[in-house]
Design an enzyme around this catalytic site. Structure first.
Site: not given
Ligand code: GDP
Ligand code: IMO
Ligand code: MG
Length: 424
Positions: A13, A16, A40-41, A223
């Site tokens: 988080d 990225k 989750g991006h 990650q």
């Protein structure tokens, strides 16, 4: 630009997705090579927010070829939901390709993720519950089912039947859970196959040809370093390899094909899920960072644990991924504090250590050693040039460079695509 790997250098988080979206404006190909929809991006473009889990963040740039590599584990239901979300919002997904070797997540993986976490009780890992660990377990155990199998009905049916039979034994006899129905799974997945078929191919060929032709290629990490199965805070890790080395295996390329490795960090530190976190803040400041930085998981909505920047960790990421530069996001979130702290080492008994320890028992004995610096102004979101940043913010960045032994190439001052300072 050539080939750039972008990885998380903390516990995930780090922002990225935002960096990939920015760099993708000059890239022809963006590749995901590990993880799955545990990621989750979040990307913000012109005030619109997109949350991507499986599809590379490059998808928001029309014309960019987006590859889901062989190392990714794919939940086809989640994939179709994401494709649907993008289509509904007017984003074309025609440029997506999925490697035929990628492993598939099944309902029994999600169920086993849930059951094994429950069985661990207080020692649970705090997984995202997406079936990631069990899917990678099957891959390593050589019983996994791949995209190429899903494309071959006969093979697929046989493999699912065999796996469901075995998984049901474990679900019922080990965990006392309820068995799953193989026919229901086969029916559901063969329906998915009809929609996914057009994306599936051997992406390693596409990628090799793109690199050989000198195209700009980006690898989007999921990650972060300390969640790496080998190098992270084991067992509080994910089941893939978020470090830069993971890209070679997960995308099917050789190490000589990578030109740059960029680590993404936050100006502070967060972690979602369980496990050690030496610089975690339990006070007012931690709460303020969570609130101001909106530190809630993109995938699970869980509040993220917040703490001071830990230079021991980022130095470790520089070493284990061969980082050529780092991006420091969320400098705006840290603005408005009187004083800010950086962890420069750990005190372990009478000893000061500056390298991240492999053992959690050793880490538990470590107390962070802080260096305090003066803070900077609350509102810096409009700044676009390094020299316009407040002096104390610049001092902070330059101190991070010294402590981590790496250049800071970009600084984030907000979630927007344009809210960045690029340093020469
Ligand atoms: P990822 O998983 O590494 O892509 O990061 P996430 O998307 O899970 O979390 C990063 C969050 O921070 C997202 O909500 C981004 O929109 C946001 N973000 C990224 N960079 C910045 C920044 O420089 N400032 C602020 N305020 N938010 C940022
Ligand atoms: P992005 O790509 C932060 C964490 C989970 C848990 C551990 C294992 O958005 O940075 P898993 O479901 O993977 O078996 O969970 O890993 N985790 C993440 N934490 N960001 C992520 O992805 C994460 N993906 C998994 O919270 O602690
Ligand atoms: Mg995330």
């Amino acid at each position: 630009m050539a080939t750039k790997v972008v990885i998380g250098a903390q516990w995930g988080d780090e922002g990225k997705g935002k960096i990939i979206d920015i760099l993708a404006q000059q890239a022809e190909v963006v590749v995901r090579s590990q993880g799955g929809n545990n990621a989750g991006h979040t990307v913000e473009v012109k005030g619109e927010q997109y949350k991507l889990h499986l599809i590379p963040s490059g998808i928001l740039n029309p014309g960019t070829l987006c590859i889901i590599g062989n190392g990714v584990v794919i939940d086809p239901g989640a994939l179709l939901e994401e494709l649907d979300m993008l289509t509904k919002r007017g984003i074309s997904t025609d440029n997506l390709k999925i490697d035929a070797r990628a492993h598939i997540i099944f309902p029994y993986h999600r169920e086993l993720d849930r059951l094994s976490e429950a069985a661990r009780g207080k020692e649970d890992i705090g997984t995202t519950g997406r079936g990631i660990g069990p899917a990678y377990m099957d891959k390593a155990e050589r019983s996994g089912i791949r995209m190429c199998d899903l494309m071959n009905e006969e093979v697929f049916i046989e493999k699912v039947k065999r796996n469901v039979f075995i998984k049901n034994q474990i679900i019922e006899k080990v965990y006392g859970g309820s068995p799953l129905n193989a026919d229901d799974i086969i029916k559901e997945y063969l329906e998915y196959a009809k929609h996914i078929k057009k994306y599936v191919c051997d992406t390693t060929i596409l990628l090799y040809e793109a690199i050989k032709a000198g195209k700009n290629v980006l690898f989007e990490g999921a990650q972060g370093t300390l969640l790496d199965l080998d190098l992270g805070t084991y067992p509080y890790v994910t089941s893939s390899h978020p470090v830069s080395g993971g890209v070679c295996i997960g995308a099917g390329i050789g190490p000589t094909m990578i030109d740059e490795c960029i680590g993404v960090v936050k100006a502070y530190l967060t972690r979602v899920g369980k496990g050690p976190f030496p610089t975690e803040l339990f006070d007012e400041i931690g709460e303020r960072i969570r609130r101001k930085g909106n530190e809630y998981g993109t995938t699970t909505g869980r509040p993220r644990r917040c703490g001071w920047f830990d230079a021991v960790i980022v130095k470790y990421a520089v070493r284990t991924s061969g980082l050529t530069s780092i991006v420091v996001n969320k400098m705006d979130t840290l603005g408005g504090l009187d004083k800010v702290k950086i962890c420069v080492g750990y005190k372990k008994g009478d000893e000061i250590i500056t390298e991240f320890p492999p053992s959690l028992e050793e880490l538990a004995l470590c107390e962070p050693v802080y260096e305090e610096m003066d803070g900077w102004e609350e509102n810096i979101g409009h700044i676009r040039k390094y020299e316009d940043l407040p002096e104390n913010a610049r001092k902070y960045i330059e101190r991070l460079e010294q402590l981590c032994g790496v250049k800071v190439s970009m600084i984030g001052v907000g979630p927007g695509r344009d809210q960045n300072i690029i340093r020469a």
